[in-house]
Each structure stands twice: as C-alpha cells, then as structure tokens.
Design a protein around this motif. Structure first.
Motif, mmCIF file in Angstrom:
data_model
loop_
_atom_site.group_PDB
_atom_site.id
_atom_site.type_symbol
_atom_site.label_atom_id
_atom_site.label_comp_id
_atom_site.label_asym_id
_atom_site.label_seq_id
_atom_site.Cartn_x
_atom_site.Cartn_y
_atom_site.Cartn_z
ATOM 1 N N LEU A 108 0.847 -1.188 0.000
ATOM 2 C CA LEU A 108 0.000 0.000 0.000
ATOM 3 C C LEU A 108 0.882 1.239 0.000
ATOM 4 O O LEU A 108 1.895 1.291 0.717
ATOM 5 C CB LEU A 108 -0.875 -0.007 1.259
ATOM 6 N N ALA A 109 0.518 2.223 -0.798
ATOM 7 C CA ALA A 109 1.263 3.486 -0.830
ATOM 8 C C ALA A 109 0.296 4.646 -0.612
ATOM 9 O O ALA A 109 -0.691 4.786 -1.345
ATOM 10 C CB ALA A 109 1.980 3.650 -2.166
ATOM 11 N N LEU A 110 0.566 5.437 0.415
ATOM 12 C CA LEU A 110 -0.196 6.655 0.665
ATOM 13 C C LEU A 110 0.622 7.812 0.110
ATOM 14 O O LEU A 110 1.786 8.013 0.512
ATOM 15 C CB LEU A 110 -0.425 6.848 2.162
ATOM 16 N N VAL A 111 0.040 8.595 -0.798
ATOM 17 C CA VAL A 111 0.815 9.629 -1.472
ATOM 18 C C VAL A 111 0.119 10.984 -1.414
ATOM 19 O O VAL A 111 -1.102 11.070 -1.298
ATOM 20 C CB VAL A 111 1.080 9.252 -2.954
ATOM 21 N N HIS A 112 0.940 12.038 -1.461
ATOM 22 C CA HIS A 112 0.516 13.440 -1.581
ATOM 23 C C HIS A 112 -0.068 14.024 -0.294
ATOM 24 O O HIS A 112 -0.473 15.195 -0.285
ATOM 25 C CB HIS A 112 -0.492 13.641 -2.728
ATOM 26 N N GLY A 113 -0.124 13.263 0.783
ATOM 27 C CA GLY A 113 -0.572 13.833 2.047
ATOM 28 C C GLY A 113 0.582 14.511 2.773
ATOM 29 O O GLY A 113 1.751 14.378 2.399
ATOM 30 N N THR A 114 0.251 15.253 3.830
ATOM 31 C CA THR A 114 1.274 15.849 4.704
ATOM 32 C C THR A 114 1.562 14.859 5.826
ATOM 33 O O THR A 114 0.644 14.386 6.500
ATOM 34 C CB THR A 114 0.771 17.172 5.294
ATOM 35 N N LEU A 115 2.838 14.534 6.011
ATOM 36 C CA LEU A 115 3.227 13.542 7.007
ATOM 37 C C LEU A 115 3.750 14.211 8.275
ATOM 38 O O LEU A 115 4.702 14.997 8.230
ATOM 39 C CB LEU A 115 4.311 12.615 6.445
ATOM 40 N N ILE A 116 3.120 13.929 9.412
ATOM 41 C CA ILE A 116 3.654 14.261 10.731
ATOM 42 C C ILE A 116 4.095 12.925 11.319
ATOM 43 O O ILE A 116 3.271 12.117 11.746
ATOM 44 C CB ILE A 116 2.595 14.939 11.618
ATOM 45 N N ASP A 117 5.413 12.668 11.302
ATOM 46 C CA ASP A 117 5.879 11.313 11.598
ATOM 47 C C ASP A 117 5.992 11.002 13.086
ATOM 48 O O ASP A 117 6.277 9.863 13.465
ATOM 49 C CB ASP A 117 7.199 11.025 10.885
ATOM 50 N N GLY A 118 5.763 12.005 13.961
ATOM 51 C CA GLY A 118 5.780 11.767 15.394
ATOM 52 C C GLY A 118 7.139 11.889 16.040
ATOM 53 O O GLY A 118 7.255 11.845 17.272
ATOM 54 N N THR A 119 8.190 12.070 15.254
ATOM 55 C CA THR A 119 9.532 12.201 15.828
ATOM 56 C C THR A 119 9.785 13.588 16.401
ATOM 57 O O THR A 119 10.743 13.788 17.140
ATOM 58 C CB THR A 119 10.603 11.911 14.762
ATOM 59 N N GLY A 120 8.938 14.543 16.039
ATOM 60 C CA GLY A 120 9.149 15.930 16.421
ATOM 61 C C GLY A 120 9.722 16.772 15.299
ATOM 62 O O GLY A 120 9.812 18.001 15.418
ATOM 63 N N LYS A 121 10.116 16.123 14.199
ATOM 64 C CA LYS A 121 10.617 16.860 13.044
ATOM 65 C C LYS A 121 9.467 17.607 12.373
ATOM 66 O O LYS A 121 8.304 17.248 12.552
ATOM 67 C CB LYS A 121 11.251 15.895 12.042
ATOM 68 N N PRO A 122 9.781 18.650 11.597
ATOM 69 C CA PRO A 122 8.714 19.380 10.899
ATOM 70 C C PRO A 122 7.906 18.462 9.999
ATOM 71 O O PRO A 122 8.392 17.430 9.522
ATOM 72 C CB PRO A 122 9.489 20.428 10.085
ATOM 73 N N ALA A 123 6.662 18.846 9.776
ATOM 74 C CA ALA A 123 5.789 18.079 8.892
ATOM 75 C C ALA A 123 6.368 18.049 7.479
ATOM 76 O O ALA A 123 7.043 18.991 7.039
ATOM 77 C CB ALA A 123 4.398 18.688 8.881
ATOM 78 N N ILE A 124 6.113 16.954 6.765
ATOM 79 C CA ILE A 124 6.614 16.771 5.400
ATOM 80 C C ILE A 124 5.437 16.903 4.433
ATOM 81 O O ILE A 124 4.548 16.034 4.401
ATOM 82 C CB ILE A 124 7.270 15.390 5.234
ATOM 83 N N PRO A 125 5.389 17.989 3.647
ATOM 84 C CA PRO A 125 4.303 18.106 2.653
ATOM 85 C C PRO A 125 4.569 17.164 1.482
ATOM 86 O O PRO A 125 5.715 16.761 1.232
ATOM 87 C CB PRO A 125 4.391 19.572 2.226
ATOM 88 N N ASP A 126 3.514 16.826 0.760
ATOM 89 C CA ASP A 126 3.608 15.956 -0.415
ATOM 90 C C ASP A 126 4.482 14.734 -0.111
ATOM 91 O O ASP A 126 5.480 14.467 -0.781
ATOM 92 C CB ASP A 126 4.161 16.722 -1.619
ATOM 93 N N ALA A 127 4.063 13.998 0.895
ATOM 94 C CA ALA A 127 4.835 12.846 1.357
ATOM 95 C C ALA A 127 4.349 11.555 0.714
ATOM 96 O O ALA A 127 3.302 11.519 0.054
ATOM 97 C CB ALA A 127 4.732 12.739 2.872
ATOM 98 N N ALA A 128 5.099 10.504 0.939
ATOM 99 C CA ALA A 128 4.706 9.156 0.523
ATOM 100 C C ALA A 128 5.100 8.179 1.615
ATOM 101 O O ALA A 128 6.177 8.302 2.213
ATOM 102 C CB ALA A 128 5.365 8.780 -0.798
ATOM 103 N N ILE A 129 4.235 7.233 1.876
ATOM 104 C CA ILE A 129 4.519 6.153 2.828
ATOM 105 C C ILE A 129 4.214 4.850 2.116
ATOM 106 O O ILE A 129 3.094 4.654 1.613
ATOM 107 C CB ILE A 129 3.674 6.264 4.116
#
Length: 679
Positions: A265-286
């Motif tokens: 499964l690939a989630l694409v184009h969402g904003t990722l808040i990965d929980g590490t405390g790093k800034p959010a990643i726009p246009d992300a993919a998981i």
C-alpha cells in the motif's frame, strides 16, 4: 334529635362496614405471586443485593424492586415500581436513585389511552403511545430486564422492541447452556440484549421465565453481574460463557468491516507528521508492505512499487496511530470505536482476567476487530475501596498474582486502592524481576512518595500528583476541603517543586486522565456538549447516560478551580520533562482521547508535543518505541489519516478519515456506524 343522631350513627357504622368489606375484597384479589433476590457483583466481587416482589392486584400486576450496592466506598441505591396488565403491558413505571456512582435517575412513565406521559425529574412530556413497548431505564434493576423479556416473549418476540422513556432493544435467543447446580444438571436459556446499555448483555433464564443471571456492564462501563440466590456457584462459568458469546459478536462485527488488505500500500501526496518531532513533510509518501513501513518521506525521494495499491491523500494529514494509555476494554464494541477514533494501541488498566485475555488474543489472531491490547493486571487488598477478586493481602499472594499475570502475557501490574505497602513492594520486586513494570493508584493510607519509592513506575490520575503538592490535610477531610486545597496550590512554591524533582529523579510516568476529571465536573450550567462535541454522535442509550447531569452544586466553583489547577500541574510536569501519556479511563468512548490531548495544549504543550503524548511517549513508556510510535521505515504500519492540520489546530485530530493497522486500511465512518455511533 335523638332519632336523627341514631340514624347518623347507623349510617356511619354501615359505611365503615362497607369499607371494611371492600378492603377485604381487594385483599382477596391481591396476592404475592413471586419473590426473588439477586447478589450483585462488580468484576466478580460481591458488592450488593437486589430484591423484588410481584403481586397480582385485581386485573393488574404490581412489582416493587430495591437495588443497592456499595462501590469503592460509595453507596449506590435504586428503587423502582412497575404496574401493568396481566400480560405485562405497561401502565405505570417509576425509577429513582443511582445506577452508578456518578449516574442519577428520577423518571416516571404513565400510560394513557393513546398517549404516554414521561417524567424526567420535574419535567413532564407527552408522546404518542406505541403499539408495542415496554418501560425500562437502563440495565438496573435486573428484575425489569426479566419482566421485559417476559413481555417480549408474550407479544410475538418482535425483532425490535420500543422502550420508554427512550430507545429500543433487540432481544436475541442464543441457545441453551448446561450447568451443575447443587449437584444436578440444569439447562438455562441464554439471551443477549442490545440497547439498554451501549453494547450487549447476556441473560440466563430457568424454566418458567425465571431470570437466573445477568452479565452486563454498569453505568460506569464496569463489568457487572447479578446472580439469583442459589446460583452463586455458577458465577465464573457464566462470565466465561458471556465472554465467549462476546467473542462471537466481535468476530461477527469484524466480518462486516473487512477493510482493504492490500499486500503493498502506498499513501501519497498527504502531509506527514511522523511523530519524531521533526517538521511536517508536505507531499509525502509512505509505502507499506505486509503491515510494515518500507519507506516514509518526501514523495520525490520515495520509489512507489509498480504493484502497490496507491491511495491519494491530497489535502490530508498522516500521523502515527494514537495510543490510549488508560483504557478499560469492558465490552467488544470498544474495538471498532477505538479504531474509528484513530487509536491503534490501548493499555487496559484493569479488567476481568479471562475476558481481557480472550479479547486480546482474538484481536491479535485476526478473529476480532480492535486496537492492539497491552494489559495491566489489577491487584487489590481487602478494604472498603477494593475492587475485583485478585487479592494481594499477603506477600505470597502478591507474588502469585504477579507471576500469573506475567505467564498470561500481561505487560504490567496495576495497583488499586487497598494494597498495603509491604505487598506493593513485593509486587514491584516480583514484577521487575520478570521484566514487567507497575502502574496504578496510590492506595489509601499511603502517599505518592511511598509508592514510587516502593517500586511503582507509573501513576494513574493527576489527583494523586496534586496530593503531593498541596498542604497536608487531616485524613477525615471532606472532598470540598481537598478541592479547595488543590485550587490553592502555588506551583512555584517549595512543596510542588519538591514533588516535581522527586518524580524527575524516579523517571515516573504519569497518565493524568484530565478528560475524565472534566467530565466529572459537568453540570446543566456546563453540559458535556459544551466541551466534548462527541456526545452528539453517541447512541441514544449512551447519550442519555452521559448527558444526564444535574444543576451545579454549591461547590461547583471550587471544583472548577481545582480542575484548572490539574491542567496547570500537567503543564508543569511536562515542562520539567516528566513523561505524560494520554489516557481516558473511558469517559466518552473514542472521543475523550482527543479531548485529553486538547487539554494538554491548554496546559502549555505544543500541538506536536500533545500528539507525541499519544504516540511516541507511551511507546517509550511501554518499551515499544523500536516497534511503533512514529512513522519510520521498519516500524509497524499503525497510521491514521485525518482532515486538516493538527499543528495549526489540535482539534483536527478528531477528523479521522481512515486508520491503518494489522495490514488493513479501514474507513472511520464505517467503524463508527458499526456500533451505533453517528459518523
């Protein structure tokens, strides 16, 4: 004149004779046809009694019921009366008292020719009379459930039965169970009831429609059992059979909500808040393969496998799955609700041993739908505030129960309110030796310093921390005095600073349950809907229970100030680096976890820190941060997709659209609806 007086005297005598004859005629028409008595239990511990009497009065049946138990030192009394026709068609019903420590009832039903009058406290309303209905107001008294099933059976066993003052129920025959009672085999008919409480109850009847037992949950969501006299020896077997029935229900629920089980499964184009405390990643993919995260980051740097199922999450935010670190998974309906709210891991903080093991294993094996369950096994000592049946009144009992929980795969031991200091030390020593940790309350007669020094690693509920910080009070102090002392805590003064330093030094983890404390303070002046919008989404039986709040009492102002001090204390603990983990202790199912982290923002957390209190911080507290808690390659794929940006507005965590766990992606609206909630 004498003649007149004599005539009047004779008339009076005749009148008295007439009334005496009438009374005797009524008495002849009135007879007791049935009496019964139930032992009441919470989590299998005897806590009270219920008795009833059914009388035939002319062409009517009159029933009187008395129900009372004592729950952790609080008396919970309830009385009800019912009058109906010989076929139990209702004519009058009245109920007054409590069905749990915080839940009060004062209601009545009067049936007229084509209307029904309903009273809720002092307010009367009127509705059209349904063609078939029964009068009942919740799980108690148990006798009313017996009468309801008798009415249902006598009136065609309808698929749905209207109940007044509100709601409807579904009654389902589930088969026969054979038990040994006083050395003889006896067949009992098993039924489930849905609609009186949120979820399912299990009832057993002997021949003649005599209710033998009810296994249910009370108005605080706690396991509750009523057993008729003479059947007490069946308690454990009935609880086990009810648990098995619940597992079948959980499996049925799971079949209705299959989810998308794509291998990749690939989630694409969402904003990722990965929980590490790093800034959010726009246009992300998981990218997820067989339930594991393969890659996560900017889409421009992630290769999407050709065979992957691709889901476009444009305009949405992707987060780690949330944790509820103070759950009591008392019924199977909690499974879909937790997932709908974005909760993929819960720590159950005390439950019936056999039940919670069965639920955990069903979810883990894919036979039931719900979040991953971590278990804290409750132990308690003898005393007025005790709960459950896992007693640790001796050092050997303390070690025995700790080993039993460990061998059953529990991660923690939970200390309850009547454990003595030496037994607490024994539990902690045994638990630590087995690789477990210890959480829980601060038992009566002890303070937080003592339990932490004795080896307790975590504290449930912020009021135990507040007690460390306020000026000492006599043991007999009333609640209002404790609230006042709490409201007056100066967090910059010596006593609070000493408490904070102590908790820092011992690396103590705190789950404050602020959302529960706030709900306790609700009143008609500040109803639950004013701070928890989720109450508008609840099934009617749950909504009625949680919205039924009275006027503010004379101590409402000081209680409100004390609650605000709780919020400030959580902020001070967090600022000092003391781990705060989000937990609800139930409250409003699903929604209260979001309220909990909203209150953390009120306490001074950044939105990112509040999210971490429900993701990576609890994962660390449970030594599972290598496996879950953030969205990183190699970790388990526990994710949620929400609408909106929670870093701009923490309230957006409520907008869960889908949840991914156990290798499947589920639609949140479908999960909510599966157990009667509005999406």
């Amino acid at each position: 004149m004498k003649k007149l007086l004599a005539t009047l005297s004779l008339s009076g005598a005749l009148a008295l004779h007439f009334f005496a004859l009438q009374a005797r005629a009524q008495e002849a028409q009135s007879e007791t046809v049935e009496r019964g008595h139930f032992q009441l239990h919470k989590m299998e511990q005897p806590i009270g009694e219920e008795s009833y009497e059914i009388r035939r009065e002319g062409n009517t049946v009159a029933v009187k019921m008395d129900f009372k138990f004592t729950d952790r030192g609080t008396v919970v009394p309830l009385a009800a009366t019912f009058r109906g026709a010989q076929d139990l068609s209702p004519q009058e019903f009245e109920i007054k008292g409590q069905t749990a420590r915080p839940v009060f009832l004062d209601a009545a039903v009067e049936v007229q020719v084509d209307k029904v009058r309903l009273r809720d406290r002092e307010q009367w309303t009127e509705v059209d009379r349904p063609s078939r209905f029964f009068t009942i107001a919740g799980y108690a008294p148990t006798t009313m459930q017996m009468l309801m099933v008798r009415y249902w059976a006598a009136h065609g066993s309808p698929a749905q039965l209207t109940t007044l003052p509100r709601g409807s129920v579904k009654i389902e025959p589930r088969g026969e169970d054979s038990f040994t009672v006083n050395g003889k085999q006896q067949q009992l008919s098993r039924y489930t009831v849905e609609g009186l409480i949120w979820g399912r109850e299990t009832l057993w009847f002997a021949e003649g429609q005599i209710l033998v037992a009810a296994v249910t949950t009370d108005a605080e969501f706690d396991h509750f059992e009523a057993i008729r006299d003479g059947y007490e020896s069946l308690l454990g077997g009935l609880v086990a059979r009810s648990a098995a029935d619940n597992m079948e229900a959980l499996a049925d629920l799971s079949k209705q909500i299959s989810g998308d089980h794509a291998e990749t499964l690939a989630l694409v184009h969402g904003t990722l808040i990965d929980g590490t405390g790093k800034p959010a990643i726009p246009d992300a993919a998981i990218v997820i393969h067989r339930g594991r995260i393969v890659a996560a980051g900017p889409k421009s740097k992630i290769k999407i496998p050709k065979h992957a199922t691709v889901v476009d999450e444009t305009g949405k935010t992707i987060l780690p799955g949330l944790w509820d670190m103070h759950a009591h998974f008392e019924q199977v309906e909690w499974g879909p609700i937790y997932l709908a709210a974005g909760v993929t891991t819960v720590r159950d903080c005390g439950n019936e041993f056999e039940f919670i093991k069965a639920v955990r294993d069903a979810v883990a094996d894919g036979r039931g739908l719900g979040p991953r369950l971590l278990l804290a096994g409750v132990v308690d000592g003898s005393g007025p505030l005790n709960m459950g049946v896992q007693r640790v009144d001796t050092l050997e009992q303390a070690r025995m129960w700790t080993r039993k929980y460990h061998d059953a795969g529990f991660q923690q031991i939970k200390i309850y309110s009547s454990v003595k200091l030496e037994e607490l030390k024994a539990v902690a020593q045994e638990a630590h030796g087995l690789g477990m940790t210890v959480t829980g309350h601060v038992p009566e007669g002890l303070d937080t310093y003592q339990v932490v020094e004795a080896g307790q690693d975590q504290i449930n509920h912020i009021d135990y921390i507040a007690a460390m910080m306020r000026e000492p009070l006599p043991p007999e102090s009333k609640r209002a005095e404790r609230w006042k002392a709490t409201a007056e805590i100066d967090l910059t003064s010596g006593r609070p600073q000493k408490a904070i330093a102590f908790l820092q030094a011992h690396h103590t983890v705190v789950d404050p349950t602020l959302a529960l404390m706030e709900l306790f303070n609700a009143s008609s002046a500040r109803p639950p809907a004013s701070f928890e919008p989720g109450v508008a989404k609840l099934p009617v039986e749950l909504s009625a229970q949680l919205n039924d709040v009275g006027p503010p009492g004379p101590d409402a102002t000081i209680r409100g100030r004390a609650f605000q001090k709780f919020v400030e204390i959580v902020g001070a603990l967090h600022k000092a680096g003391i781990p705060i983990v989000a937990g609800t202790d139930q409250a409003v199912p699903g929604y209260s976890l979001h309220r909990e982290i909203e209150l953390y923002v009120d306490a001074g957390f950044t939105p990112m820190e509040a999210i971490q209190a429900a993701t990576i911080v609890p994962a660390r507290a449970m030594s599972m941060d290598h496996e879950v808690g953030t969205v990183e390659a190699g970790k388990r794929a526990d994710l949620i997709v929400i609408r909106g940006d929670p870093l701009e507005d923490i309230h957006n965590t409520r907008n869960v659209e889908s949840v991914i766990t156990n290798g499947a992606i589920y639609n949140a609206d479908e999960l909510w609806k599966s157990v009667g909630f509005k999406p």
